[in-house]
Design a protein around this motif. Sequence first.
Motif, mmCIF file in Angstrom:
data_model
loop_
_atom_site.group_PDB
_atom_site.id
_atom_site.type_symbol
_atom_site.label_atom_id
_atom_site.label_comp_id
_atom_site.label_asym_id
_atom_site.label_seq_id
_atom_site.Cartn_x
_atom_site.Cartn_y
_atom_site.Cartn_z
ATOM 1 N N GLU A 119 -1.706 -1.359 3.052
ATOM 2 C CA GLU A 119 -0.366 -1.094 3.596
ATOM 3 C C GLU A 119 -0.139 0.367 3.949
ATOM 4 O O GLU A 119 0.938 0.744 4.424
ATOM 5 C CB GLU A 119 0.682 -1.554 2.579
ATOM 6 C CG GLU A 119 0.643 -3.053 2.325
ATOM 7 C CD GLU A 119 1.401 -3.473 1.079
ATOM 8 O OE1 GLU A 119 2.128 -2.615 0.503
ATOM 9 O OE2 GLU A 119 1.272 -4.638 0.665
ATOM 10 N N LYS A 120 -1.149 1.209 3.684
ATOM 11 C CA LYS A 120 -1.090 2.632 4.020
ATOM 12 C C LYS A 120 0.118 3.320 3.376
ATOM 13 O O LYS A 120 0.918 3.997 4.039
ATOM 14 C CB LYS A 120 -1.098 2.853 5.531
ATOM 15 C CG LYS A 120 -2.378 2.382 6.207
ATOM 16 C CD LYS A 120 -2.350 2.633 7.712
ATOM 17 C CE LYS A 120 -3.704 2.373 8.350
ATOM 18 N NZ LYS A 120 -4.191 1.003 8.135
ATOM 19 N N ARG A 121 0.257 3.134 2.056
ATOM 20 C CA ARG A 121 1.342 3.767 1.316
ATOM 21 C C ARG A 121 0.785 4.377 0.034
ATOM 22 O O ARG A 121 -0.366 4.133 -0.355
ATOM 23 C CB ARG A 121 2.414 2.734 0.984
ATOM 24 C CG ARG A 121 1.934 1.572 0.124
ATOM 25 C CD ARG A 121 3.059 0.640 -0.273
ATOM 26 N NE ARG A 121 2.552 -0.548 -0.936
ATOM 27 C CZ ARG A 121 2.220 -0.600 -2.236
ATOM 28 N NH1 ARG A 121 2.340 0.485 -2.995
ATOM 29 N NH2 ARG A 121 1.779 -1.717 -2.765
ATOM 30 N N THR A 122 1.594 5.184 -0.636
ATOM 31 C CA THR A 122 1.186 5.795 -1.903
ATOM 32 C C THR A 122 1.324 4.762 -3.014
ATOM 33 O O THR A 122 2.398 4.170 -3.186
ATOM 34 C CB THR A 122 2.062 7.003 -2.208
ATOM 35 O OG1 THR A 122 1.937 7.955 -1.141
ATOM 36 C CG2 THR A 122 1.628 7.654 -3.527
ATOM 37 N N PRO A 123 0.255 4.546 -3.803
ATOM 38 C CA PRO A 123 0.346 3.559 -4.878
ATOM 39 C C PRO A 123 1.149 4.074 -6.064
ATOM 40 O O PRO A 123 1.290 5.290 -6.266
ATOM 41 C CB PRO A 123 -1.116 3.341 -5.282
ATOM 42 C CG PRO A 123 -1.795 4.631 -4.921
ATOM 43 C CD PRO A 123 -1.091 5.137 -3.690
ATOM 44 N N THR A 124 1.677 3.148 -6.851
ATOM 45 C CA THR A 124 2.374 3.468 -8.095
ATOM 46 C C THR A 124 1.635 2.781 -9.229
ATOM 47 O O THR A 124 1.569 1.547 -9.270
ATOM 48 C CB THR A 124 3.827 2.976 -8.053
ATOM 49 O OG1 THR A 124 4.504 3.616 -6.974
ATOM 50 C CG2 THR A 124 4.534 3.310 -9.369
ATOM 51 N N TYR A 125 1.073 3.576 -10.137
ATOM 52 C CA TYR A 125 0.260 3.020 -11.219
ATOM 53 C C TYR A 125 1.069 2.925 -12.519
ATOM 54 O O TYR A 125 1.837 3.825 -12.833
ATOM 55 C CB TYR A 125 -0.982 3.881 -11.452
ATOM 56 C CG TYR A 125 -1.889 3.952 -10.248
ATOM 57 C CD1 TYR A 125 -2.383 2.797 -9.661
ATOM 58 C CD2 TYR A 125 -2.239 5.179 -9.689
ATOM 59 C CE1 TYR A 125 -3.211 2.858 -8.546
ATOM 60 C CE2 TYR A 125 -3.056 5.245 -8.562
ATOM 61 C CZ TYR A 125 -3.543 4.083 -8.007
ATOM 62 O OH TYR A 125 -4.353 4.139 -6.909
ATOM 63 N N GLU B 250 -2.593 -3.026 -7.209
ATOM 64 C CA GLU B 250 -1.676 -2.106 -6.544
ATOM 65 C C GLU B 250 -2.439 -1.141 -5.639
ATOM 66 O O GLU B 250 -2.007 -0.858 -4.508
ATOM 67 C CB GLU B 250 -0.879 -1.330 -7.590
ATOM 68 C CG GLU B 250 -0.121 -0.111 -7.079
ATOM 69 C CD GLU B 250 1.002 -0.432 -6.120
ATOM 70 O OE1 GLU B 250 1.591 0.514 -5.578
ATOM 71 O OE2 GLU B 250 1.294 -1.636 -5.897
ATOM 72 N N SER C 68 -3.589 -3.061 -2.495
ATOM 73 C CA SER C 68 -2.452 -3.346 -1.615
ATOM 74 C C SER C 68 -1.971 -2.086 -0.909
ATOM 75 O O SER C 68 -1.675 -2.105 0.293
ATOM 76 C CB SER C 68 -1.307 -3.958 -2.428
ATOM 77 O OG SER C 68 -1.682 -5.199 -2.977
ATOM 78 N N ALA C 69 -1.894 -0.987 -1.659
ATOM 79 C CA ALA C 69 -1.426 0.270 -1.067
ATOM 80 C C ALA C 69 -2.381 0.758 0.015
ATOM 81 O O ALA C 69 -1.959 1.317 1.035
ATOM 82 C CB ALA C 69 -1.268 1.329 -2.161
#
Length: 269
Positions: A260-266, A253, A256-257
Amino acid sequence: MADYARFRSILAYQQDDVLILTLNRPERLNAVGDDMHEGLEAILQDLCHDTSVRAVLLNGAGRAFCVGGDVKAFADTAAVELTPYESMALVTQSAARLIERFIAVPQPVVAAVQGYAMGLGATLALMCDVLIIAEDAQIADTHVPIGLVAGDGGALAWPLAMPFGAAKYYLMTGERLNGIEAARLGLALRAVPAEQLQDQALAIVRQLAALPPLAVQGTKRTLNQILRQRSQLLTDTGLHLEAATFLSDDHKEAASAFVEKRTPTYRGR
């Protein structure tokens, strides 16, 4: 004499008894990829048998020293099917070899750090014997933010260079330090204006090269027994835990984040 210039991603230039090595993937901010890891291992091994080199300068081309492992490559290879054993072996064996090569190389190695030294890049700098850093540089061990245990050379080097509590904080958070703060805490010998970095690092390398080589190398070998003993205590456990997190959903994750330049969710798995 060894052919130090045989690797695509490392420039090598010997000037008298000084070897200058430049990490050379500037378009990727010198992220460790292509043949860089292999090249560093081989060059450090070759240096063990080369009496024509008395000191080494390690620096990076372009805007950074080294931003660590190639995170985009992590994402690209996430779909490759490897058994847990194969993944662990891939991570632990190559990392352990590189740490051992830094400990064993007899000549003093000076790192000149500009721009960014992140993750494995920070480890490369800190495994050198002397670290000179630009005042505006940024250094951090970024394993945890990418979902990995900080189990390789960072766990070895940071607690030896700075107060233990501070090392724990910076390893667990991946927070960045600028060059001035890094020098204040002991990660670097000194912080200098960026435009003076190469000149000052070269002056130190030449100073070391001019000293009696048997005395310099014997002193380094003696002090590196501390590193070797600490490495035997930490490295196997740290690298196995790091390798295990390579297989985690959180690491996938994070990679990928990043791409994709997004905030990850762990999710802790």
